[in-house]
Design a protein around this motif. Structure first.
Motif, PDB file in Angstrom:
ATOM      1  N   PHE A  33       0.844  -1.207   0.000  1.00  0.00           N
ATOM      2  CA  PHE A  33       0.000   0.000   0.000  1.00  0.00           C
ATOM      3  C   PHE A  33       0.879   1.256   0.000  1.00  0.00           C
ATOM      4  N   THR A  67      -8.115   6.712  -4.107  1.00  0.00           N
ATOM      5  CA  THR A  67      -8.232   5.494  -4.910  1.00  0.00           C
ATOM      6  C   THR A  67      -9.032   4.422  -4.145  1.00  0.00           C
ATOM      7  N   VAL A 119     -10.260   1.055  -2.616  1.00  0.00           N
ATOM      8  CA  VAL A 119      -9.640  -0.229  -2.255  1.00  0.00           C
ATOM      9  C   VAL A 119     -10.734  -1.144  -1.718  1.00  0.00           C
ATOM     10  N   SER A 164     -10.368   3.144   1.008  1.00  0.00           N
ATOM     11  CA  SER A 164      -9.551   3.904   0.057  1.00  0.00           C
ATOM     12  C   SER A 164      -8.079   3.673   0.364  1.00  0.00           C
ATOM     13  N   LEU A 165      -7.243   4.012  -0.587  1.00  0.00           N
ATOM     14  CA  LEU A 165      -5.808   3.822  -0.390  1.00  0.00           C
ATOM     15  C   LEU A 165      -5.301   4.661   0.778  1.00  0.00           C
ATOM     16  N   ILE A 182      -7.230  -2.876  -5.788  1.00  0.00           N
ATOM     17  CA  ILE A 182      -6.956  -1.438  -5.759  1.00  0.00           C
ATOM     18  C   ILE A 182      -7.402  -0.867  -7.107  1.00  0.00           C
TER      19      ILE A 182
END
Lengths: 257, 257
Positions: A185, A196, A198, A215-216, A232
């Motif tokens: 990550f 982004t 996830v 999210s990332l 992802i």
């Protein structure tokens, strides 16, 4: 070659991710037709009771298992090597061909009728539950560094992020590999934005399945375990709100660049 | 919302690559339970005869088809949107979520119970027939530049080759896109050796299926057509000779870097 030996076969059978709903008719038929089932114990245990001889092992002896299967089939047994998901994706099929490709492999192994039954892989089950995150170009990377240097994993993650692939991570974490998912990550955060999407998909197709859409920027590797598949998103992966549920996640087919 | 409308649902159903051997029990059940089948005509035609109303269209109207499906389901119909392979991989599922994500989408579309039935995708069928080429990290790229700039495709091919992924190419060629596959092979030849194994898998799971095992140096794009899936090996992808058949192709799980 005796008639007895000629009757043997070896099929590498994909069980899918858990539920019989995703077990193909081909796989069902081949499991029923086998005299011997070989595989990691939890997978062998998933095959409905029957007269087949069961050879269950732990999950670190793929090559031994493949050799055993080839030997039994060469001796005339009808052998199903069982694998979760798709045996062709990070699973038993490659191990069987590795065993066959060994210069020391007995000649009779090469005469065994050999085939592979594909199955639904974990990323497909995760994607189906989440919406359509794999709707555009994607890649699949195993985070296990037992079989490749960690530097290779990192390089692939960076290139995949640069290519703007949706990324499926198999084998994200285990007791022996506790930090790799967090490091993955981190590497992706250097290139992709915190927003982004996830997805952590746990045990999809099993009674205790669970899906986390995050999210990332927010994802916590501690939310993943051995039975988790991580997805992802690409830069254009989107969320669609759902009433009373986590949002759908999909990646549009169209990409502006 | 009336009781009638409440009974509707929409399922995006993966038919797999052709043979009923690979149609999951979930997909079979949902096709049988549908009142309406919507999809590209050859896929709708693959569903066994039954009382369902069939709405067949050509293959360039995915979004119209998705909107039609959502409207019917919102009106209380049980709608199966049928897709070849896995609807989540370069297929109809993303189109359905795109339609739902449109700000102009009627509120009742968001109340439709919606789910996706995964299926065996073309790369998995091709891999199973060839051996285990997807046994290590891989990516899947659609060569169609209808929905993304060709420069994006080229960039992804180069990064994928640099990452040493096995590469699955979907939609390699069509009447409207005759040169893209050749250009893709050219781009890969800049990075991968001519000995790199290449598999052209045509119509796997159909009566006329055909498999060609060749190399990046020797492959001729004219051997591919609309129903072909191309697989390009990684640097460590290997061949295993077979008596009386093309060699097996597999990618070992282990990677030295």
């Amino acid at each position: 070659m005796t008639d007895h030996a000629a009757a043997g076969w070896l099929k590498v059978v994909g069980l899918g991710p858990g539920t019989e709903d995703w077990l193909t008719p081909e796989a069902s038929r081949d499991l029923a037709g086998a005299t011997d089932l070989i595989g990691y114990k939890p997978y062998v245990d998933r095959v409905p009771p029957g007269p087949q001889e069961r050879h269950a092992s732990d999950n670190r002896v793929e090559l031994d298992r493949a050799r055993h299967a080839l030997s039994l089939a060469a001796a005339g047994r009808r052998v199903a090597v069982v694998s979760g998901g798709d045996p062709g994706i990070f699973a038993m099929a490659a191990a069987v061909f590795e065993a066959l490709d060994d210069p020391a492999a007995p000649a009779e192994w090469h005469r065994v009728p050999l085939s592979v039954d594909p199955g639904i892989s974990a990323m497909q089950a995760a994607a189906a539950r989440a919406g359509a995150p794999l709707g555009h170009d994607f890649c699949a990377i195993s985070l296990s560094d037992n079989l490749k240097p960690w530097e290779v994993v990192l390089k692939r993650l960076r290139l995949a992020a640069e290519a703007d692939f949706v990324i499926a991570l198999y084998n994200p974490i285990s007791r022996a590999r506790p930090w790799q998912l967090g490091a993955a990550f981190d590497a992706l955060r250097d290139i992709r934005t915190p927003e982004t999407p996830v997805i952590l998909a746990q045990a999809v197709g099993r009674p205790d399945e669970a899906l986390t859409v995050t999210s990332l920027g927010a994802v916590d590797p501690a939310q993943a375990d051995m039975r988790t598949l991580a997805l992802i998103g690409a830069s254009h992966t989107r969320l669609v709100p759902r009433v009373g549920a986590q949002p759908w996640v999909y990646t549009p087919r169209s990409y502006k660049g």
